[in-house]
Design a protein around this motif. Structure first.
Motif, PDB file in Angstrom:
ATOM      1  N   GLU A 273       0.728  -1.125  -0.172  1.00 29.54           N
ATOM      2  CA  GLU A 273      -0.034  -0.005  -0.148  1.00 29.54           C
ATOM      3  C   GLU A 273       1.212   1.054   0.158  1.00 29.54           C
ATOM      4  O   GLU A 273       1.737   1.062   0.110  1.00 29.54           O
ATOM      5  CB  GLU A 273      -0.981   0.362   1.378  1.00 29.54           C
ATOM      6  CG  GLU A 273      -1.922  -0.578   1.395  1.00 29.54           C
ATOM      7  CD  GLU A 273      -2.766  -0.554  -0.017  1.00 29.54           C
ATOM      8  OE1 GLU A 273      -2.919   0.476  -0.594  1.00 29.54           O
ATOM      9  OE2 GLU A 273      -3.368  -1.841  -0.429  1.00 29.54           O
ATOM     10  N   LYS A 274       0.662   2.478  -0.711  1.00 29.45           N
ATOM     11  CA  LYS A 274       0.902   3.855  -0.327  1.00 29.45           C
ATOM     12  C   LYS A 274       0.098   4.324   0.422  1.00 29.45           C
ATOM     13  O   LYS A 274      -1.038   4.420   0.235  1.00 29.45           O
ATOM     14  CB  LYS A 274       1.318   4.270  -2.075  1.00 29.45           C
ATOM     15  CG  LYS A 274       2.602   2.926  -3.146  1.00 29.45           C
ATOM     16  CD  LYS A 274       2.609   3.527  -4.254  1.00 29.45           C
ATOM     17  CE  LYS A 274       3.234   2.606  -4.636  1.00 29.45           C
ATOM     18  NZ  LYS A 274       3.871   2.711  -6.023  1.00 29.45           N
ATOM     19  N   ALA A 275       0.862   5.606   0.404  1.00 31.51           N
ATOM     20  CA  ALA A 275      -0.173   6.776   1.186  1.00 31.51           C
ATOM     21  C   ALA A 275       0.850   8.266   0.965  1.00 31.51           C
ATOM     22  O   ALA A 275       1.729   7.803   0.848  1.00 31.51           O
ATOM     23  CB  ALA A 275       0.058   7.225   2.555  1.00 31.51           C
ATOM     24  N   THR A 276       0.651   8.902   1.095  1.00 30.23           N
ATOM     25  CA  THR A 276       1.554  10.782   1.030  1.00 30.23           C
ATOM     26  C   THR A 276       0.413  11.564   1.882  1.00 30.23           C
ATOM     27  O   THR A 276      -0.778  10.922   2.397  1.00 30.23           O
ATOM     28  CB  THR A 276       0.401  11.430  -0.372  1.00 30.23           C
ATOM     29  OG1 THR A 276       1.454  10.669  -1.405  1.00 30.23           O
ATOM     30  CG2 THR A 276       1.659  12.685  -0.190  1.00 30.23           C
ATOM     31  N   HIS A 277       1.056  12.084   2.509  1.00 32.28           N
ATOM     32  CA  HIS A 277       0.785  12.584   4.190  1.00 32.28           C
ATOM     33  C   HIS A 277       1.950  14.205   3.986  1.00 32.28           C
ATOM     34  O   HIS A 277       3.190  13.977   3.999  1.00 32.28           O
ATOM     35  CB  HIS A 277       0.625  11.885   5.593  1.00 32.28           C
ATOM     36  CG  HIS A 277      -0.403  12.677   6.095  1.00 32.28           C
ATOM     37  ND1 HIS A 277      -0.032  13.437   7.488  1.00 32.28           N
ATOM     38  CD2 HIS A 277      -2.157  12.729   7.027  1.00 32.28           C
ATOM     39  CE1 HIS A 277      -0.810  14.046   8.009  1.00 32.28           C
ATOM     40  NE2 HIS A 277      -1.904  13.308   7.429  1.00 32.28           N
ATOM     41  N   VAL A 283       1.819   8.700   7.920  1.00 31.99           N
ATOM     42  CA  VAL A 283       1.999   8.279   7.155  1.00 31.99           C
ATOM     43  C   VAL A 283       2.515   6.085   7.403  1.00 31.99           C
ATOM     44  O   VAL A 283       1.327   5.886   6.564  1.00 31.99           O
ATOM     45  CB  VAL A 283       2.536   9.126   6.221  1.00 31.99           C
ATOM     46  CG1 VAL A 283       4.409   9.165   6.403  1.00 31.99           C
ATOM     47  CG2 VAL A 283       2.586   8.927   4.197  1.00 31.99           C
ATOM     48  N   VAL A 286      -0.463   5.052   8.648  1.00 28.33           N
ATOM     49  CA  VAL A 286      -1.690   5.155   7.650  1.00 28.33           C
ATOM     50  C   VAL A 286      -1.608   3.849   6.560  1.00 28.33           C
ATOM     51  O   VAL A 286      -2.436   3.071   6.753  1.00 28.33           O
ATOM     52  CB  VAL A 286      -1.115   6.261   6.151  1.00 28.33           C
ATOM     53  CG1 VAL A 286      -2.409   5.724   5.344  1.00 28.33           C
ATOM     54  CG2 VAL A 286      -2.893   7.731   7.721  1.00 28.33           C
ATOM     55  N   VAL A 287      -0.489   3.660   6.472  1.00 27.30           N
ATOM     56  CA  VAL A 287       0.219   2.025   5.165  1.00 27.30           C
ATOM     57  C   VAL A 287      -0.159   0.887   6.173  1.00 27.30           C
ATOM     58  O   VAL A 287      -0.886  -0.127   6.525  1.00 27.30           O
ATOM     59  CB  VAL A 287       1.860   2.988   4.744  1.00 27.30           C
ATOM     60  CG1 VAL A 287       1.558   1.601   4.057  1.00 27.30           C
ATOM     61  CG2 VAL A 287       1.064   4.012   3.872  1.00 27.30           C
ATOM     62  N   GLN A 290      -4.353   0.372   6.731  1.00 30.18           N
ATOM     63  CA  GLN A 290      -4.191  -0.412   5.380  1.00 30.18           C
ATOM     64  C   GLN A 290      -3.555  -1.718   5.549  1.00 30.18           C
ATOM     65  O   GLN A 290      -4.977  -2.156   5.097  1.00 30.18           O
ATOM     66  CB  GLN A 290      -3.691   0.499   4.241  1.00 30.18           C
ATOM     67  CG  GLN A 290      -4.177   2.118   4.301  1.00 30.18           C
ATOM     68  CD  GLN A 290      -3.893   2.377   2.838  1.00 30.18           C
ATOM     69  OE1 GLN A 290      -2.624   2.574   2.704  1.00 30.18           O
ATOM     70  NE2 GLN A 290      -4.126   3.625   3.064  1.00 30.18           N
TER      71      GLN A 290
END
Ligand code: PBG
Length: 310
Positions: A273-277, A283, A286-287, A290
């Motif tokens: 999974e990927k995320a941006t913050h 960040v 969050v990943v 997920q």
């Protein structure tokens, strides 16, 4: 002038990193004299066992942390990759200098590229993270465990025990190996790097204000951010070097881009999974959330239990 004792593992890479950091710190005008004290860790003593089976966190840091508590040393330079996700009370990472190349380096006989290896080729690595990702791209390969320092591993490749090996690009670069020995740097899409790979962390006592003030000058803000994102992820996943887990952050214009990956050792299951913050800790967490919702946390616990049985 205060004399600072710097603890270091005895390996060539550890001493090179330690001496590099001391020289850079001197250039900032730090008002200290330095002396390096070598420390042998459990991880250095157990060289013939697959590390993922040894267990215990911080194989390369425990003795060093004890020396910090005992005031035998004032700071130590670690590869962030070898640092446990949580530090003992009283110690801090006082400085994170600019990251070296975070990628994995692929080195093969006759410089055959990774995707061009013949079916069944033998690839040497002792990392479940690397082997799972390599097997995903090339299920036909044979993974064979390899231990020892960089020189030993290159000698084993030369001797024909392996068709190719994988090493951290950062270690090779810091040891001064030329790009010529590397067949190709694996893209971070093909092989997501380990949490902290290519970054150094300077560990010291939390109450050493004078030293902390001097160390701060060597911190690279982008690396500080990415290292904290990756560590927050590792802590949330309860991961470590025993399980196939990868976490890689980049920092651009105030934004952290993070990707996390957990896999089954045989590459039969992948969570990615990927995320941006804007916030590093967020960040990573969050990943982690997920991946946990998909079952990655249970997979990590299962792999750990299997390691302990073997
Ligand atoms: N696992 C051991 C280790 N710890 C740090 C490095 C390399 C340097 C770094 O990642 O900063 C290595 C060797 C490797 O994985 O090839």
């Amino acid at each position: 002038m205060r004399k600072i004792i710097v603890g270091s593992r005895r390996s060539k890479l550890a001493l090179t990193q330690t001496n590099w950091f001391i020289e850079e710190l001197k250039k900032t005008g730090a008002p200290f004299e330095f002396e390096v004290k070598e420390i042998v860790t459990k991880g250095d003593r157990i060289l013939d066992v697959q590390l993922s089976k040894v267990g215990g966190k911080g194989l390369f840091v425990k003795e060093i942390e004890q020396a910090l508590f005992d005031q035998e040393i004032d700071f130590a330079v670690h590869s962030m990759k070898d640092m446990p996700a949580v530090l003992p009370e009283g110690l801090v990472i006082g400085c994170i200098p600019k990251r070296e190349d975070a990628r994995d380096a692929f080195i093969s006989k006759n410089h055959v590229k990774f995707m061009d290896l013949p079916a069944g080729a033998v690839v040497g690595t002792s990392s479940l993270r690397r082997s799972a990702q390599l097997l995903k791209a090339r299920p036909d390969l044979t993974i064979k465990w390899i231990r020892g320092n960089v020189d030993t591993r290159l000698a084993k490749l030369e001797a024909g025990e392996y068709d190719a090996i994988i090493l951290a690009a950062a270690g090779l670069k810091r040891l001064g190996w030329s790009d010529d020995v590397v067949t190709e740097y694996l893209s971070t899409d093909l092989c997501v790097p380990a949490v902290g790979q290519g970054s150094l962390g300077i560990e010291c006592r939390a109450d050493d204000a004078e030293l902390l003030a001097a160390l701060a000058k060597m911190t690279d803000q982008a690396t500080w951010e990415t290292a904290h994102a990756e560590r927050a992820f590792l802590a949330a996943m309860d991961g470590g070097c025993q399980v196939p887990i990868a976490g890689y952050a980049t920092y651009e214009a105030g934004q952290l881009h993070f990707e996390g990956l957990v896999a089954a050792p045989d590459a039969s299951v992948f969570y990615h999974e990927k995320a941006t913050h804007t916030d590093a800790k967020t960040v990573g967490e969050v990943v982690a959330k997920q991946l946990t919702e998909q079952g990655a946390y249970e997979l990590i616990q299962k792999v750990k239990a299997e390691q302990n049985e073997q």
